[in-house]
Design a protein around this motif. Structure first.
Motif, short mmCIF file in Angstrom:
data_model
loop_
_atom_site.label_atom_id
_atom_site.label_comp_id
_atom_site.label_asym_id
_atom_site.label_seq_id
_atom_site.Cartn_x
_atom_site.Cartn_y
_atom_site.Cartn_z
N CYS A 15 0.92 -1.12 0.09
CA CYS A 15 0.00 -0.01 -0.03
C CYS A 15 0.85 1.17 0.07
O CYS A 15 0.54 2.29 -0.78
CB CYS A 15 -1.05 -0.14 1.27
N PRO A 16 1.85 1.50 0.74
CA PRO A 16 2.59 2.89 0.81
C PRO A 16 3.11 3.01 -0.40
O PRO A 16 3.00 4.30 -1.03
CB PRO A 16 3.74 2.46 1.83
N GLY A 17 3.69 2.08 -1.11
CA GLY A 17 4.19 2.18 -2.69
C GLY A 17 3.19 2.76 -3.43
O GLY A 17 3.38 3.74 -4.29
N LYS A 18 2.16 2.09 -3.46
CA LYS A 18 0.95 2.42 -4.40
C LYS A 18 0.53 3.94 -4.04
O LYS A 18 0.33 4.72 -4.72
CB LYS A 18 -0.38 1.69 -4.31
N LEU A 19 0.34 4.19 -2.52
CA LEU A 19 -0.12 5.55 -2.27
C LEU A 19 0.87 6.75 -2.91
O LEU A 19 0.71 7.83 -3.26
CB LEU A 19 -0.43 5.67 -0.95
N ALA A 20 2.25 6.21 -2.59
CA ALA A 20 3.12 7.30 -3.07
C ALA A 20 3.45 7.48 -4.61
O ALA A 20 3.66 8.60 -4.89
CB ALA A 20 4.63 6.70 -2.79
N ALA A 21 2.89 6.27 -5.35
CA ALA A 21 2.85 6.61 -6.73
C ALA A 21 1.78 7.61 -7.25
O ALA A 21 2.12 8.37 -7.98
CB ALA A 21 2.77 5.29 -7.49
N ILE A 22 0.62 7.42 -6.36
CA ILE A 22 -0.42 8.65 -6.91
C ILE A 22 0.01 9.85 -6.23
O ILE A 22 0.09 10.87 -6.90
CB ILE A 22 -1.71 8.23 -5.88
N GLN A 23 0.74 9.95 -5.09
CA GLN A 23 1.24 11.41 -4.75
C GLN A 23 2.21 11.76 -5.68
O GLN A 23 2.12 13.25 -6.01
CB GLN A 23 2.02 11.02 -3.31
N SER A 24 3.03 11.16 -6.04
CA SER A 24 4.13 11.66 -7.30
C SER A 24 3.32 12.05 -8.46
O SER A 24 3.77 13.02 -8.95
CB SER A 24 5.20 10.44 -7.60
N ALA A 25 2.43 11.28 -8.82
CA ALA A 25 1.66 11.52 -10.19
C ALA A 25 0.92 12.88 -10.03
O ALA A 25 0.90 13.67 -10.96
CB ALA A 25 0.98 10.32 -10.58
N VAL A 26 0.20 12.98 -8.78
CA VAL A 26 -0.37 14.18 -8.67
C VAL A 26 0.64 15.36 -8.71
O VAL A 26 0.14 16.45 -9.24
CB VAL A 26 -1.24 14.15 -7.39
N ALA A 58 -3.93 5.26 -9.39
CA ALA A 58 -5.07 5.14 -8.44
C ALA A 58 -5.71 3.92 -9.04
O ALA A 58 -6.48 3.40 -8.03
CB ALA A 58 -6.00 6.39 -8.97
N HIS A 59 -5.81 3.32 -10.32
CA HIS A 59 -6.36 2.44 -10.50
C HIS A 59 -5.74 1.18 -9.95
O HIS A 59 -6.63 0.12 -9.23
CB HIS A 59 -6.17 1.97 -12.13
N GLN A 91 -11.24 5.96 -7.22
CA GLN A 91 -11.94 5.95 -8.56
C GLN A 91 -11.90 7.40 -8.80
O GLN A 91 -11.80 7.62 -10.20
CB GLN A 91 -13.18 5.29 -8.23
N LYS A 92 -12.33 8.18 -8.20
CA LYS A 92 -12.32 9.55 -8.67
C LYS A 92 -10.85 10.10 -9.32
O LYS A 92 -10.99 10.71 -10.31
CB LYS A 92 -12.73 10.37 -7.48
N LEU A 93 -9.98 9.74 -8.60
CA LEU A 93 -8.55 10.16 -9.03
C LEU A 93 -8.32 9.45 -10.67
O LEU A 93 -7.99 9.97 -11.48
CB LEU A 93 -7.53 9.83 -8.07
N GLU A 94 -8.79 8.18 -10.46
CA GLU A 94 -8.77 7.39 -11.79
C GLU A 94 -9.44 8.21 -12.78
O GLU A 94 -8.86 8.13 -13.92
CB GLU A 94 -8.89 6.01 -11.46
N TYR A 95 -10.54 8.48 -12.61
CA TYR A 95 -11.35 9.18 -13.81
C TYR A 95 -10.78 10.55 -13.81
O TYR A 95 -10.89 10.75 -15.31
CB TYR A 95 -12.84 8.95 -13.36
N MET A 96 -10.39 11.27 -13.06
CA MET A 96 -9.70 12.54 -13.57
C MET A 96 -8.38 12.36 -14.47
O MET A 96 -8.31 13.02 -15.49
CB MET A 96 -9.17 13.14 -12.03
#
Length: 116
Positions: free
Chosen positions: A33-44, A56-57, A76-81
């Motif tokens: 989980c921490p790696g997946k969340l970090a990937a979202i944070q970096s992308a945002v 996000a997916h 899901q909201k982030l994924e759609y954005m």
């Protein structure tokens, strides 16, 4: 009445009351989980919509296993954005996702302790 973040009973029913398997699944998720969340944070932060969508997916699928509806909805909201190429508001949505993920990981840690 407070909504359950993660329903231990439903999880155990899904896993045929296999508490060892539950422990393994929770352990894998908490490690990943921490790696997946970090990937979202970096992308945002980088403002790269396709990376927001993909990261996000991935997290949405992982957290969905635990029935954590609010975390799934935020991911899901982030994924759609990201898919739509419009990441306005992604920082705010990420903040909601981070809060929900804290609740999910806390609940899973409690379930793991109770299942020993």
């Amino acid at each position: 009445m407070a909504q359950l973040v993660v329903d231990r009973k439903a999880l155990l029913e899904y896993l045929a009351d296999d508490t060892q398997l539950l422990q393994e699944i929770i352990g894998l998720f908490l490690a990943d989980c921490p790696g997946k969340l970090a990937a979202i944070q970096s992308a945002v932060t980088a403002r790269v919509p396709i990376d927001v969508m993909k990261a996000a997916h991935s997290l949405k699928g992982s957290v969905g296993v635990f029935g954590a509806k609010n975390a799934v909805a935020a991911a899901q909201k982030l994924e759609y954005m990201g898919r739509d190429g419009n990441i306005e508001g992604s920082v705010e949505t990420l903040s909601i996702l981070e809060r929900e993920m804290l609740l999910v990981t806390s609940a899973l840690n409690e379930i793991a302790k109770a299942s020993v």
